[in-house]
Design a protein around this motif. Structure first.
Motif, PDB file in Angstrom:
ATOM      1  N   LYS A  43     -10.468   2.765  -1.651  1.00  0.00           N
ATOM      2  CA  LYS A  43      -9.183   3.100  -2.064  1.00  0.00           C
ATOM      3  C   LYS A  43      -8.290   1.882  -1.177  1.00  0.00           C
ATOM      4  CE  LYS A  43      -5.774   6.745  -1.568  1.00  0.00           C
ATOM      5  NZ  LYS A  43      -5.540   8.198  -1.246  1.00  0.00           N
TER       6      LYS A  43
ATOM      7  N   LEU B 125      -4.377   1.158   0.274  1.00  0.00           N
ATOM      8  CA  LEU B 125      -3.013   1.329   0.564  1.00  0.00           C
ATOM      9  C   LEU B 125      -2.171   0.189   1.018  1.00  0.00           C
ATOM     10  CD1 LEU B 125      -3.302   4.696   2.443  1.00  0.00           C
ATOM     11  CD2 LEU B 125      -3.264   4.338   0.041  1.00  0.00           C
TER      12      LEU B 125
ATOM     13  N   ASN C 288       3.687  -0.980  -7.298  1.00  0.00           N
ATOM     14  CA  ASN C 288       3.351   0.300  -8.141  1.00  0.00           C
ATOM     15  C   ASN C 288       3.357   0.156  -9.536  1.00  0.00           C
ATOM     16  OD1 ASN C 288       2.547   2.322  -5.881  1.00  0.00           O
ATOM     17  ND2 ASN C 288       4.622   2.211  -5.428  1.00  0.00           N
TER      18      ASN C 288
ATOM     19  N   ALA D 136       0.264  -1.609 -10.570  1.00  0.00           N
ATOM     20  CA  ALA D 136      -1.037  -0.701 -10.209  1.00  0.00           C
ATOM     21  C   ALA D 136      -1.151   0.074 -11.447  1.00  0.00           C
ATOM     22  CB  ALA D 136      -0.989  -0.091  -9.005  1.00  0.00           C
ATOM     23  N   LEU D 137      -0.040   0.804 -11.820  1.00  0.00           N
ATOM     24  CA  LEU D 137      -0.195   1.596 -13.057  1.00  0.00           C
ATOM     25  C   LEU D 137      -0.494   0.920 -14.221  1.00  0.00           C
ATOM     26  CD1 LEU D 137       2.941   3.847 -12.479  1.00  0.00           C
ATOM     27  CD2 LEU D 137       0.448   4.566 -12.440  1.00  0.00           C
TER      28      LEU D 137
ATOM     29  N   GLY E  93      -3.873   3.259 -10.653  1.00  0.00           N
ATOM     30  CA  GLY E  93      -2.760   4.230  -9.763  1.00  0.00           C
ATOM     31  C   GLY E  93      -3.594   5.364  -9.031  1.00  0.00           C
ATOM     32  N   ASP E  94      -4.885   5.572  -9.256  1.00  0.00           N
ATOM     33  CA  ASP E  94      -5.404   6.813  -8.620  1.00  0.00           C
ATOM     34  C   ASP E  94      -6.019   6.160  -7.186  1.00  0.00           C
ATOM     35  OD1 ASP E  94      -7.169   5.141 -10.259  1.00  0.00           O
ATOM     36  OD2 ASP E  94      -8.774   6.602 -10.113  1.00  0.00           O
ATOM     37  N   ARG E  95      -6.364   4.663  -7.247  1.00  0.00           N
ATOM     38  CA  ARG E  95      -6.999   4.280  -5.911  1.00  0.00           C
ATOM     39  C   ARG E  95      -6.050   3.329  -5.507  1.00  0.00           C
ATOM     40  NH1 ARG E  95     -10.861   1.006  -6.632  1.00  0.00           N
ATOM     41  NH2 ARG E  95     -10.527   0.307  -8.653  1.00  0.00           N
TER      42      ARG E  95
ATOM     43  N   GLN F  16      -2.308   2.561  -3.952  1.00  0.00           N
ATOM     44  CA  GLN F  16      -0.717   2.958  -3.938  1.00  0.00           C
ATOM     45  C   GLN F  16       0.009   2.057  -2.973  1.00  0.00           C
ATOM     46  OE1 GLN F  16      -2.220   7.244  -2.577  1.00  0.00           O
ATOM     47  NE2 GLN F  16      -0.511   7.765  -4.393  1.00  0.00           N
ATOM     48  N   PHE F  17       1.257   2.109  -3.265  1.00  0.00           N
ATOM     49  CA  PHE F  17       2.123   1.174  -2.358  1.00  0.00           C
ATOM     50  C   PHE F  17       3.188   1.984  -1.717  1.00  0.00           C
ATOM     51  CE2 PHE F  17       0.006  -1.818  -5.554  1.00  0.00           C
ATOM     52  CZ  PHE F  17      -0.521  -2.639  -4.727  1.00  0.00           C
ATOM     53  N   PHE F  18       3.725   1.574  -0.508  1.00  0.00           N
ATOM     54  CA  PHE F  18       4.482   2.369   0.202  1.00  0.00           C
ATOM     55  C   PHE F  18       5.571   1.586   0.798  1.00  0.00           C
ATOM     56  CE2 PHE F  18       0.591   4.846  -0.079  1.00  0.00           C
ATOM     57  CZ  PHE F  18       1.234   6.036  -0.646  1.00  0.00           C
TER      58      PHE F  18
END
Length: 348
Positions: free
Chosen positions: A194, A196, A209, A212-213, A218-220, A222-224
């Motif tokens: 995973k 991040l 993001n 990723a989609l 998208g399940d593994r 993610q961007f913040f």
């Protein structure tokens, strides 16, 4: 005055001015598809290329002439050809040496010149997010081919035990992830892990993001939006910095946060622009490029933030080692390198 030295320097200056003008032509050719239309390395006339790309034939002829004069193309009896070697760098986006897309970074330097004048006459600060938008897309296109070529095949295997963890299922933080290219490349290679990604530039996080989609990750992945000193979550097996630590105002603070967020036995992978430790040893084409870019991008961004250490893109291994030692890491080594990057490993 040494007249021979003057003439020699004037030749260099004119060559550099021609190179700068040619970069604008390169960006133009990339944007309107001229290089891609010549990727088959066959001879073509200006009129044929103009029809193929829906461009003005007279301007196409002038553009082709500039390319031929610079040695980027071959010409014969009014026809032009992009040789296969040049096509690898200018037309084929999946090539490991594709560079045309990254030339937009150079364009941003000219777009942002007035902002740099203000910074030069002020506190030196210009935040990453205040650059022209072509900086962000250009940076992604500049680094992605190298990451795609080297990250999974060479860089990660050079770290101690990291590939085995990724294959089994690891938790990875990509700090300063930008538009997410590095995380997505790793996620495709290691489906049990995973990833991040964290970056303080919100528009880049939105694009990451979306990427990723589009890739079905998208399940593994993610961007913040978060800075290198306050990103959430802990217990990471691997924390990565791709061509970004030297841009940070407080790289020591960032490294301390990484130290706290790592699992026991975890690793940091630090990817930095290739540099030796002294200016005298960086007088290379790569060093010239990175110092010039750092004047406009890396150093002003650092100076715009708290601490403002201003490492610059040519920090070198010794200064980077000092950052991680001050942050508490006991192990720091050069894992591998390319002509453009140092790949460094830090462990608790």
């Amino acid at each position: 005055m040494d007249e021979a030295k003057l003439n020699q320097f004037m030749g260099k200056l004119i060559s550099d001015m021609g190179a700068a003008a040619l970069m604008a032509n390169l960006i133009l050719g990339d944007e309107v598809g001229l290089y891609r239309a010549m990727a088959d390395s066959q001879f073509i006339t200006p009129d044929e290329l103009a029809r193929k790309t829906n461009c003005n034939p007279r301007l196409v002829r002038e553009w082709l002439s500039a390319q031929a004069a610079a040695g980027y193309m071959e010409h014969q009896d009014g026809r032009f050809r992009l040789p296969q070697e040049q096509a690898m760098a200018l037309a084929i986006e999946d090539s490991p040496v594709y560079a045309a897309g990254g030339a937009s970074v150079i364009a941003s330097l000219f777009h942002d010149k007035d902002k740099l004048v203000t910074a030069m006459r002020g506190d030196g600060g210009l935040s990453w997010g205040d650059h022209h938008p072509c900086m962000f897309s250009g940076t992604e296109r500049l680094f992605r081919p190298g990451y795609r070529a080297h990250l999974v095949a060479e860089w990660l295997p050079a770290l101690s035990g990291v590939v085995e963890k990724l294959q089994a299922g690891a938790k990875v933080a990509d700090i300063g992830c930008g538009r997410g290219a590095s995380s997505i490349i790793m996620a495709k290679a290691f489906p049990s892990s995973k990833f991040l990604g964290f970056d303080f530039h919100a528009p880049s996080i939105d694009v990451a993001n979306q990427h990723a989609l589009e890739e079905g990750l998208g399940d593994r992945v993610q961007f913040f939006e978060a800075s290198a000193k306050d990103f959430p979550d802990n217990e990471f097996d691997l924390i990565c910095y791709f061509d970004c630590l030297h841009d940070m105002g407080d790289p020591v603070g960032a490294a301390r946060r990484a130290f706290a967020a790592l699992k026991p036995g975890g690793s940091v992978m630090l990817v930095e622009p290739f540099a030796n430790d002294s200016l005298d040893d960086n007088g290379t084409p790569v060093g010239r490029l990175f110092y010039a870019v750092s004047t406009f991008i890396c150093t002003p961004n650092s100076l715009s933030q708290e601490v403002g250490l201003g490492l610059g893109a040519q920090a070198g291994e010794a200064r980077l080692r000092a950052v991680f030692q001050e942050a508490g890491f006991s192990s720091f080594r050069r894992a591998t390198e390319t002509p453009f990057n140092l790949i460094l490993e830090a462990r608790k």
